[in-house]
Design a protein around this motif. Structure first.
Motif, PDB file in Angstrom:
ATOM      1  N   LEU A 375       0.940  -1.204   0.054  1.00  0.00           N
ATOM      2  CA  LEU A 375      -0.261  -0.026   0.131  1.00  0.00           C
ATOM      3  C   LEU A 375       0.901   1.248  -0.024  1.00  0.00           C
ATOM      4  O   LEU A 375       2.096   1.252   0.524  1.00  0.00           O
ATOM      5  CB  LEU A 375      -0.850   0.085   1.301  1.00  0.00           C
ATOM      6  CG  LEU A 375      -0.406  -0.337   2.523  1.00  0.00           C
ATOM      7  CD1 LEU A 375      -0.159   1.164   3.231  1.00  0.00           C
ATOM      8  CD2 LEU A 375      -1.381  -0.985   3.499  1.00  0.00           C
ATOM      9  N   ARG A 376       0.308   2.398  -0.756  1.00  0.00           N
ATOM     10  CA  ARG A 376       1.203   3.558  -0.804  1.00  0.00           C
ATOM     11  C   ARG A 376       0.607   4.571   0.394  1.00  0.00           C
ATOM     12  O   ARG A 376      -0.594   4.443   0.634  1.00  0.00           O
ATOM     13  CB  ARG A 376       0.946   4.079  -2.059  1.00  0.00           C
ATOM     14  CG  ARG A 376       1.773   5.476  -2.362  1.00  0.00           C
ATOM     15  CD  ARG A 376       1.663   6.071  -3.642  1.00  0.00           C
ATOM     16  NE  ARG A 376       0.197   6.918  -3.185  1.00  0.00           N
ATOM     17  CZ  ARG A 376      -0.062   7.917  -4.453  1.00  0.00           C
ATOM     18  NH1 ARG A 376       0.453   7.801  -5.374  1.00  0.00           N
ATOM     19  NH2 ARG A 376      -1.281   8.333  -4.147  1.00  0.00           N
ATOM     20  N   LEU A 377       1.561   5.284   1.025  1.00  0.00           N
ATOM     21  CA  LEU A 377       1.214   6.019   1.942  1.00  0.00           C
ATOM     22  C   LEU A 377       1.619   7.212   1.788  1.00  0.00           C
ATOM     23  O   LEU A 377       2.844   7.544   1.497  1.00  0.00           O
ATOM     24  CB  LEU A 377       1.601   5.457   3.442  1.00  0.00           C
ATOM     25  CG  LEU A 377       1.007   4.323   3.948  1.00  0.00           C
ATOM     26  CD1 LEU A 377       1.858   4.043   5.325  1.00  0.00           C
ATOM     27  CD2 LEU A 377      -0.123   4.421   4.240  1.00  0.00           C
ATOM     28  N   ASN A 378       0.961   8.503   1.755  1.00  0.00           N
ATOM     29  CA  ASN A 378       1.284   9.805   1.460  1.00  0.00           C
ATOM     30  C   ASN A 378       1.614  10.494   2.694  1.00  0.00           C
ATOM     31  O   ASN A 378       0.671  10.392   3.582  1.00  0.00           O
ATOM     32  CB  ASN A 378       0.279  10.498   0.730  1.00  0.00           C
ATOM     33  CG  ASN A 378       0.522  12.217   0.707  1.00  0.00           C
ATOM     34  OD1 ASN A 378      -0.076  12.638   1.396  1.00  0.00           O
ATOM     35  ND2 ASN A 378       1.541  12.540  -0.369  1.00  0.00           N
ATOM     36  N   PHE A 379       2.735  11.293   3.125  1.00  0.00           N
ATOM     37  CA  PHE A 379       2.889  11.806   4.231  1.00  0.00           C
ATOM     38  C   PHE A 379       2.846  13.431   4.010  1.00  0.00           C
ATOM     39  O   PHE A 379       3.126  14.123   5.207  1.00  0.00           O
ATOM     40  CB  PHE A 379       4.302  11.464   4.997  1.00  0.00           C
ATOM     41  CG  PHE A 379       5.313  11.561   3.810  1.00  0.00           C
ATOM     42  CD1 PHE A 379       6.053  12.841   3.607  1.00  0.00           C
ATOM     43  CD2 PHE A 379       6.005  10.389   3.270  1.00  0.00           C
ATOM     44  CE1 PHE A 379       7.118  12.944   2.905  1.00  0.00           C
ATOM     45  CE2 PHE A 379       7.242  10.666   2.422  1.00  0.00           C
ATOM     46  CZ  PHE A 379       7.762  11.817   2.133  1.00  0.00           C
ATOM     47  N   SER A 380       2.786  13.779   2.987  1.00  0.00           N
ATOM     48  CA  SER A 380       2.671  15.348   2.813  1.00  0.00           C
ATOM     49  C   SER A 380       1.638  16.068   3.231  1.00  0.00           C
ATOM     50  O   SER A 380       1.722  17.427   3.639  1.00  0.00           O
ATOM     51  CB  SER A 380       3.140  15.614   1.479  1.00  0.00           C
ATOM     52  OG  SER A 380       2.363  15.307   0.491  1.00  0.00           O
TER      53      SER A 380
END
Length: 402
Positions: A375-380
């Motif tokens: 899974l892809r996680l965005n932190f911005s």
């Protein structure tokens, strides 16, 4: 009317973007979203944009609302060309086309470069919207492996022998979805390989200025042009960039830089697509960048995003140690997480949304049926306290399904 009988055959390769569909749900304020590749809206420079709009209207008036040349605003193209130039690389405005976001640049490149049956070499996983743009053209994607140092090159000779790819596409800096970066040595090796095998590369670099650790690395575009320096740009690399991640995405201003014959064909395709990129938006971007705003704003983005990345990685270490693995991005907006193989991230997503936390299943970015447990996680986009809470919720959910 049976509309399905009226559509072109290539539309069978089209489908809605999983990321865009998830964003419809995650726009709710009660959802902690790690799903979209969203810049931090709380950092958007609204006063500076307002001032830029006023300055544009005062300086050029109605010209900013008029039809414009397809290639893009001359001053903006000159600015982009200067930024891309180096002691070994002379980029001229004629080498630059301003597009409606970097996504349009990728779409246009596919239209002018690819025929049905052509093969495109990509990292696995790779950028989802690139796959969506080029699949309807009837191309075959050929995958190369990747690791923490970016695309692996050890199998390329065999791939070119058996598959003869026409294009190579990659995101060398803080790749979407993995957050990985192509190493310096691999950049040099890859450029030499392109020359030896007469393959064109599309270097997609929307995140390159968002570096938080390590040294800046030369672009493939620059390295390739330096091999045969001359008065004109003869690079086999087509470079794509955007102002979406370093200013704001709503303006939809991107660009592509390439040899003049490539730009000429892209201009022809763009004239058929939308005539030109929005005039006012280009003037706003030009007003901001020519006054040095990026030199002030990008460091602010980097400080903020570095903090949020560090918070996410620390939270993952606390809650997922021994349960999952994840990439370690030096910049950008994403990391890719790998869960135990028995957990399917697509099946997990509805349960996550019930817990008011969202992500993008990694399977969408992979070829050959791989990536089901990623899974892809965005932190911005999320604030630190929301990142802490969201990772904790996600960990509790994964442990229940483990």
């Amino acid at each position: 009317m049976n509309w399905n009988q009226c559509f072109a055959r290539r539309t069978t390769q089209m489908k809605r973007s999983a990321v865009r569909e998830i964003l419809k749900v995650t726009s709710r304020p009660d959802i902690i979203s790690f799903a979209g590749g969203l810049p931090a809206a709380d950092l958007f420079p609204i006063p500076q944009v307002q001032a830029a709009v006023e300055a544009v209207f005062k300086r050029v008036g109605g010209q900013s609302l008029q039809y414009a040349e397809t290639e893009g605003l001359a001053g903006l193209r000159e600015w982009i060309a200067r930024r891309l130039s180096s002691p070994h690389l002379s980029v001229h405005p004629e080498n630059v086309l301003v597009t409606s976001g970097a996504q349009q640049a990728l779409d246009l490149i596919g239209r002018v470069m690819l025929d049905a049956g052509d093969r495109v070499l990509v990292e696995n996983p790779t950028y989802l919207a690139l796959l969506s743009a080029w699949r309807p053209l009837g191309v075959e994607f050929v995958s190369a492996g990747s690791d923490q140092s970016g695309m692996r090159l050890d199998g390329l000779d065999e791939l070119v022998l058996n598959k003869r790819p026409k294009l190579l596409y990659l995101v060398p800096n803080f790749q979407n979805p993995q957050g990985t970066t192509l190493s310096r040595s691999r950049r040099h090796e890859l450029v030499a390989w392109l020359k030896a095998n007469n393959v064109v590369a599309v270097e997609d670099d929307p995140y390159g200025q968002l570096r938080y650790d390590g040294e800046s690395l030369p672009s493939l575009f620059e390295l390739d042009a330096a091999i045969e320096p001359g008065t004109g740009l003869e690079s086999q690399v087509i470079r794509v960039g955007s102002f979406s991640k370093i200013l704001m995405p709503g303006l939809r201003v991107g660009w592509v830089a390439a040899a003049r014959p490539v730009i000429e064909k892209l201009v022809q395709a763009k004239q058929a697509a939308d005539l030109h990129t929005g005039s006012l938006n280009q003037y706003i971007v030009w007003e901001l960048v020519q006054n040095g705003f990026l030199e002030e704003f990008v460091p602010l983005l980097c400080r903020t995003y570095r903090q949020r990345r560090d918070v996410m990685i620390a939270s993952l270490q606390r809650h997922f140690s021994g349960l999952a693995t994840w990439t370690q991005p030096q910049g950008g907006m994403f990391l890719l997480m790998t869960l135990p193989p028995e957990i399917n991230a697509t099946h997990l997503l509805p349960h996550a949304l019930e817990q008011k936390v969202a992500f993008v299943p990694g399977e969408e970015f992979h070829l050959n049926g791989e990536g089901a447990s990623t899974l892809r996680l965005n932190f911005s986009n999320a604030r630190p306290e929301a990142i802490e809470s969201g990772i904790a919720r996600l960990a509790a959910l994964v442990k229940r399904h483990h």
